[in-house]
Design a protein around this motif. Sequence first.
Motif, short mmCIF file in Angstrom:
data_model
loop_
_atom_site.label_atom_id
_atom_site.label_comp_id
_atom_site.label_asym_id
_atom_site.label_seq_id
_atom_site.Cartn_x
_atom_site.Cartn_y
_atom_site.Cartn_z
N SER A 21 -15.75 -47.08 -30.29
CA SER A 21 -15.86 -46.17 -29.03
C SER A 21 -16.83 -45.16 -29.24
O SER A 21 -17.32 -44.64 -28.04
CB SER A 21 -14.33 -45.34 -29.17
OG SER A 21 -14.11 -44.52 -30.10
N LEU B 196 -12.31 -48.19 -21.61
CA LEU B 196 -13.27 -47.12 -21.72
C LEU B 196 -14.50 -47.88 -21.55
O LEU B 196 -15.54 -47.55 -21.06
CB LEU B 196 -13.24 -46.69 -23.24
CG LEU B 196 -14.56 -45.91 -23.78
CD1 LEU B 196 -14.61 -44.70 -22.64
CD2 LEU B 196 -14.28 -45.35 -25.30
N GLN C 219 -12.95 -41.17 -24.75
CA GLN C 219 -13.42 -41.68 -26.15
C GLN C 219 -12.59 -40.51 -27.23
O GLN C 219 -12.30 -40.98 -28.01
CB GLN C 219 -14.97 -41.47 -26.09
CG GLN C 219 -15.45 -42.00 -27.38
CD GLN C 219 -15.39 -41.03 -28.54
OE1 GLN C 219 -15.58 -39.79 -28.33
NE2 GLN C 219 -15.15 -41.34 -29.76
N GLU D 205 -19.37 -44.51 -25.98
CA GLU D 205 -19.58 -43.01 -25.55
C GLU D 205 -21.11 -42.84 -25.42
O GLU D 205 -21.56 -42.02 -24.37
CB GLU D 205 -18.89 -41.91 -26.50
CG GLU D 205 -19.12 -40.82 -25.66
CD GLU D 205 -20.14 -40.00 -26.13
OE1 GLU D 205 -20.54 -39.09 -25.10
OE2 GLU D 205 -20.68 -39.95 -27.09
#
Length: 225
Positions: A87, A19, A56, A91
């Motif tokens: 996370s 991510l 996410q 995002e």
Amino acid sequence: MRQEFSQELDNLHKSFSELGMMVNEAIYKSVKAFVKHDKQIAHEVIDNDYKINDAQVALEKHCFELIALQQPVTSDLRAVVTAMKASSDLERMGDHAVSISKSTIRVKGNERVPEIEDTLAQMADAVKKMSDEALEAYVHSDPASARRISEADHQINDFERKVYRLCIENMQKDPDTVVGAMDYQLVASYLERIGDYVTNICEWVVYLATGKLVELNSSAEEDKF
């Protein structure tokens, strides 16, 4: 059971790293698109944002499942909480990359200022370096590096002030740069916020390693609670 949980944690760390790489790429591309006036790349960043959001959400869901099914304690619980909280910061960083890309698409024939765009490119490089190193600190659970990396946020703030100063100077000299200067300042503010989110991630790395929730880059570092 313990071996199975360790594997789940490894998968969680891998998902977080993936991510982070997706977000860093979006940031890099968004600023590249803005500086090079490339609306195609800007559209790519916007169109691919759903991948960051989906990743996410999947990671967060995985965290909730681990907490509910495995009931981790102490350091294991901190690892899950850190991945879930950090996370969310990633995002939001991705959201700002989208905002930068939208600024690229919005610009239509405005007078451009190479010196400001060069400063923004340098600012973006500094932000990306900071983010890359924060992800590395997360992977190695390295609180000392996290504290050091967070200090780079001061440099990001300096870049934002420089962009603001250059915008004011150019608007005074040439009124045709006023509209473009507003976008420059917006992009600088987005990058500054990204730096703040990277600092948040550094704080979660410290928590992961020490169990302490700290406020980095405050006038006097204190425990949050």
